[in-house]
Design a protein around this motif. Sequence first.
Motif, PDB file in Angstrom:
ATOM      1  N   SER A   1       0.850  -1.185   0.000  1.00  0.00           N
ATOM      2  CA  SER A   1       0.000   0.000   0.000  1.00  0.00           C
ATOM      3  C   SER A   1       0.889   1.239   0.000  1.00  0.00           C
ATOM      4  O   SER A   1       2.104   1.151   0.195  1.00  0.00           O
ATOM      5  CB  SER A   1      -0.917   0.010   1.234  1.00  0.00           C
ATOM      6  N   SER A   2       0.295   2.385  -0.229  1.00  0.00           N
ATOM      7  CA  SER A   2       1.069   3.621  -0.251  1.00  0.00           C
ATOM      8  C   SER A   2       0.224   4.776   0.260  1.00  0.00           C
ATOM      9  O   SER A   2      -1.012   4.692   0.321  1.00  0.00           O
ATOM     10  CB  SER A   2       1.563   3.917  -1.671  1.00  0.00           C
TER      11      SER A   2
ATOM     12  N   ARG B   1       5.608  10.216  -1.582  1.00  0.00           N
ATOM     13  CA  ARG B   1       4.821   9.004  -1.450  1.00  0.00           C
ATOM     14  C   ARG B   1       5.654   7.921  -0.765  1.00  0.00           C
ATOM     15  O   ARG B   1       6.786   7.653  -1.143  1.00  0.00           O
ATOM     16  CB  ARG B   1       4.365   8.496  -2.821  1.00  0.00           C
ATOM     17  N   LYS B   2       5.058   7.298   0.256  1.00  0.00           N
ATOM     18  CA  LYS B   2       5.715   6.203   0.949  1.00  0.00           C
ATOM     19  C   LYS B   2       4.938   4.911   0.722  1.00  0.00           C
ATOM     20  O   LYS B   2       3.715   4.926   0.617  1.00  0.00           O
ATOM     21  CB  LYS B   2       5.825   6.497   2.446  1.00  0.00           C
ATOM     22  N   PHE B   3       5.690   3.803   0.685  1.00  0.00           N
ATOM     23  CA  PHE B   3       5.094   2.495   0.469  1.00  0.00           C
ATOM     24  C   PHE B   3       5.210   1.652   1.739  1.00  0.00           C
ATOM     25  O   PHE B   3       6.174   1.793   2.515  1.00  0.00           O
ATOM     26  CB  PHE B   3       5.786   1.780  -0.693  1.00  0.00           C
ATOM     27  N   PHE B   4       4.232   0.754   1.922  1.00  0.00           N
ATOM     28  CA  PHE B   4       4.206  -0.102   3.097  1.00  0.00           C
ATOM     29  C   PHE B   4       3.861  -1.530   2.673  1.00  0.00           C
ATOM     30  O   PHE B   4       3.045  -1.741   1.768  1.00  0.00           O
ATOM     31  CB  PHE B   4       3.188   0.399   4.121  1.00  0.00           C
ATOM     32  N   VAL B   5       4.472  -2.492   3.345  1.00  0.00           N
ATOM     33  CA  VAL B   5       4.216  -3.904   3.079  1.00  0.00           C
ATOM     34  C   VAL B   5       3.291  -4.440   4.174  1.00  0.00           C
ATOM     35  O   VAL B   5       3.576  -4.294   5.369  1.00  0.00           O
ATOM     36  CB  VAL B   5       5.524  -4.708   3.036  1.00  0.00           C
ATOM     37  N   SER B   6       2.181  -5.051   3.746  1.00  0.00           N
ATOM     38  CA  SER B   6       1.194  -5.591   4.683  1.00  0.00           C
ATOM     39  C   SER B   6       1.130  -7.099   4.541  1.00  0.00           C
ATOM     40  O   SER B   6       0.993  -7.630   3.438  1.00  0.00           O
ATOM     41  CB  SER B   6      -0.191  -4.991   4.389  1.00  0.00           C
ATOM     42  N   ARG B   7       1.226  -7.802   5.697  1.00  0.00           N
ATOM     43  CA  ARG B   7       1.123  -9.258   5.705  1.00  0.00           C
ATOM     44  C   ARG B   7       0.170  -9.677   6.811  1.00  0.00           C
ATOM     45  O   ARG B   7       0.080  -9.031   7.857  1.00  0.00           O
ATOM     46  CB  ARG B   7       2.502  -9.901   5.940  1.00  0.00           C
TER      47      ARG B   7
ATOM     48  N   GLN C   1       3.308   1.739 -11.406  1.00  0.00           N
ATOM     49  CA  GLN C   1       1.849   1.615 -11.412  1.00  0.00           C
ATOM     50  C   GLN C   1       1.411   0.349 -10.680  1.00  0.00           C
ATOM     51  O   GLN C   1       0.396   0.337  -9.976  1.00  0.00           O
ATOM     52  CB  GLN C   1       1.332   1.598 -12.851  1.00  0.00           C
ATOM     53  N   GLN C   2       2.185  -0.723 -10.817  1.00  0.00           N
ATOM     54  CA  GLN C   2       1.853  -1.948 -10.091  1.00  0.00           C
ATOM     55  C   GLN C   2       1.954  -1.740  -8.584  1.00  0.00           C
ATOM     56  O   GLN C   2       1.143  -2.259  -7.816  1.00  0.00           O
ATOM     57  CB  GLN C   2       2.793  -3.072 -10.527  1.00  0.00           C
ATOM     58  N   LEU C   3       2.954  -0.974  -8.142  1.00  0.00           N
ATOM     59  CA  LEU C   3       3.095  -0.710  -6.712  1.00  0.00           C
ATOM     60  C   LEU C   3       1.899   0.067  -6.166  1.00  0.00           C
ATOM     61  O   LEU C   3       1.558  -0.069  -4.984  1.00  0.00           O
ATOM     62  CB  LEU C   3       4.386   0.077  -6.444  1.00  0.00           C
ATOM     63  N   LEU C   4       1.285   0.867  -7.028  1.00  0.00           N
ATOM     64  CA  LEU C   4       0.130   1.649  -6.587  1.00  0.00           C
ATOM     65  C   LEU C   4      -1.148   0.811  -6.522  1.00  0.00           C
ATOM     66  O   LEU C   4      -2.138   1.250  -5.946  1.00  0.00           O
ATOM     67  CB  LEU C   4      -0.089   2.849  -7.524  1.00  0.00           C
ATOM     68  N   ASP C   5      -1.123  -0.374  -7.116  1.00  0.00           N
ATOM     69  CA  ASP C   5      -2.289  -1.261  -7.113  1.00  0.00           C
ATOM     70  C   ASP C   5      -2.273  -2.108  -5.840  1.00  0.00           C
ATOM     71  O   ASP C   5      -1.479  -3.045  -5.707  1.00  0.00           O
ATOM     72  CB  ASP C   5      -2.265  -2.163  -8.354  1.00  0.00           C
ATOM     73  N   GLU C   6      -3.126  -1.784  -4.895  1.00  0.00           N
ATOM     74  CA  GLU C   6      -3.116  -2.444  -3.593  1.00  0.00           C
ATOM     75  C   GLU C   6      -3.761  -3.825  -3.612  1.00  0.00           C
ATOM     76  O   GLU C   6      -3.805  -4.498  -2.582  1.00  0.00           O
ATOM     77  CB  GLU C   6      -3.797  -1.548  -2.558  1.00  0.00           C
ATOM     78  N   ASN C   7      -4.262  -4.270  -4.760  1.00  0.00           N
ATOM     79  CA  ASN C   7      -4.893  -5.591  -4.850  1.00  0.00           C
ATOM     80  C   ASN C   7      -3.913  -6.681  -5.277  1.00  0.00           C
ATOM     81  O   ASN C   7      -4.229  -7.871  -5.205  1.00  0.00           O
ATOM     82  CB  ASN C   7      -6.063  -5.547  -5.835  1.00  0.00           C
ATOM     83  N   ILE C   8      -2.734  -6.293  -5.728  1.00  0.00           N
ATOM     84  CA  ILE C   8      -1.761  -7.282  -6.198  1.00  0.00           C
ATOM     85  C   ILE C   8      -1.135  -8.012  -5.010  1.00  0.00           C
ATOM     86  O   ILE C   8      -0.776  -7.397  -4.004  1.00  0.00           O
ATOM     87  CB  ILE C   8      -0.667  -6.604  -7.045  1.00  0.00           C
TER      88      ILE C   8
END
Length: 770
Positions: free
Chosen positions: A658-659, A666-672, A706-713
């Motif tokens: 997510s971002s 813009r910052k990105f975060f990894v969710s598990r 653009q893939q990083l911005l897609d939170e469904n991947i």
Amino acid sequence: MSDITKAVDSIATGVEDLLVSTSPSEAGGKTATYEVPDNLCQRCQNLDIIGILADYRKAKDSFGEYIVTDLGSIESMKRSNCPLCQFFSSMTLEKQTDDTCDCILDQKLHTFPSFKTTSLQLRAMIVGHAYLGQEVDRGVRQKVSGLQNQVMLGLAPKISSSKESWTTAYHCWYRTGMIAASISSENRSQSAGKKKRWNLQTRQLEAGKISYEILAAWLNVCKNEHEEECAVNSFSKSPCAKVINCKTGEIIRTPQNCEYLALSYVWGRTQELSPGPMKISEGNSAILMMPDSLPLTVSDGMKVVRRLGFQYLWVDKYCIDQEDEVEKMSQILSMDQIYAQCTAVIVAAAGRDSSFGLPGVSTRPRITQPTVTVKGVTLRSTLPNPVYNTRRSIWMTRGWTYQEAVFPKRRLYFTEHQVVFECNEALFTEVFDLPHDVKVQQYQHDDSIFIATDISEEDNPMILRYTLSSHIEAFSSRNLTYEGDALNAFQGIFQRLKRLKSPVHEFRGLPIQNSALSLDRLRGKEKHNTGEESDSEEESDDENESMSDFNPQHLSASGVLASALYWYHVPVSTIDMSTIKRRLIFPSWTWLGWTKQVTWSLDLPIDEINDIEIDVEDKEGRLWPWDSWENAGEIMRNQESLSGRLRIRGWLVEAKISSAMFGSCRKFFVSRKGQRDVELYASLETASASSLPRDDKEKGVSDFYQQLLDENIIWELLSLGPSEPLMLLKDEGNDQFSRWGTTEKVLPVHDRSGRKKGRSHRRRGELWLI
């Protein structure tokens, strides 16, 4: 009598005996001096200069500084016939934003109000240990023995907020300098004899002339009084192949016990296109001579060598045969020793390239020092702070100049305003006339021009890890004309680390550290020849000991390499939104493969990283397992034969990315599942989608963004260890992946009983990292 009263009396006595004459013989040449005391405007006539400079009590009671008077706009002062107004206007700067200067603590104050539209104020301030105009926080200022506090003047923009105004004023003085009164040398010596205290004095500098006796005195003070901290390294064999004889212009083989200076400068196109050494035949042999046409910086450097009483100078362009690849690489691998052995390095800290010259040496004048004499008082600018002035130079931004500043014990900076001397113990400037027995301690970040962590034999492995990380972090923020130079421009640091008794080695730029590893022992009978005199009288008696005796119990070879892969780009700030670029000449898994500043996490549990397997491929397609220190040593000795691909067997972890926007960043975060979100330090532009590259050749980067911005991947990230710092992978096809970022270290989540919760979904996998 109180100490304050004594101080006031001392300063008042000195100020009342101010130098009035500014004749050419006394002032020393062409200066910006205004001396028409009868032509002052009404406001300046009302200024009691002597009283203001002598009133230490008022400044102290005003918390160190106070407003003397409003001066109005800079334009009105420029139009005025008043010499004091013109002097004040010559002290100001235009609006500026200094992204390259990291010595200002408050980032919000990098941008200053426009002096063209802002009313200015004249302020009085106490200057003692803060004589260089340092930060507001007194905790970071230099300690100078015997220097008593005194009052100086400074200009600052008029700002409504008192706190902001106070802080901004200090930062302005850092850039513009302050205004000091000149006290006669006779009064100064009398005061010093009585009080054993001294006031900070300024010199009148000439724009077109340098007083070399001052520079020579600095060198002598360092040689004679800083023997322990500033002793120049000595080697049994000179590391530099050739030096320039500055008296004859001949380039000669370095004589035995040669004392030489070195030149550190920015090449630029001027130096690239300039001719190299001339070969002149003499009988059956040939001699090398400097060409008739030289870049101004080089010819000025030769003049400085002669004027300081030396004979030899080392300059890379002329002392390294640029056509001989063997000699060139040999000298690149000796850069640490070449600069460590020089008596001092001459730093060309002004201009954009080698055509600019060293200001004040020959044809390039220095920026004139503002000076005025009114009401019997000579006021002089203390000039911009040399720490600030040099850190914002082009020289400070270049990759090759980094190691050229790390290893010399003494540096002579030639700036557009003055010459500055810095060694491991002191900093001296031309403008301030410090007694030579005064020791200016350089142990605070903001007190030194160049900060570099020393590489010491005594450091333990953790300190060495920190030291190397700090060097790579500083170097990686610099620029290179040719991106393929990234490794060679840093070889001095790596070679110094390799020469330690407990060496740190390099694998494609990654630090490979093992406190008990010595590649010399891996080689068996081959002895590592550094040319450096040993600090120890005892050498190892058994170079053929088995490797098991040297392999630490808790450090596996694969664990050390895996931890070295955990570097990441320093998070992009709102001030510097520059695009991070790939250096395709290097693999993506090394920091050399990217531009911009990187750093390491220094608290990874390396001893626990044993669940990852790494094979290194050579150019013939063979795989070399990095599973033991014997194999690691063999691989590192044959890096030229490698393809740059790593085959990795490890855990691939499923996660979503997510971002969010934080200001303009813009910052990105990894969710598990079942784990805390962690920040992802992506190695690509993170400012906004509007800044995406449009060039067709960079379309792959845009698509990946653009893939990083897609939170469904659902992503699969490579786990680098039990604390699971994760590596972001970009699929390049054919089971090949490039590295595009890493996360921060993951802290485990525990249930109510204190047990670690189960890991998120992961699988054992194999991939090629390119």
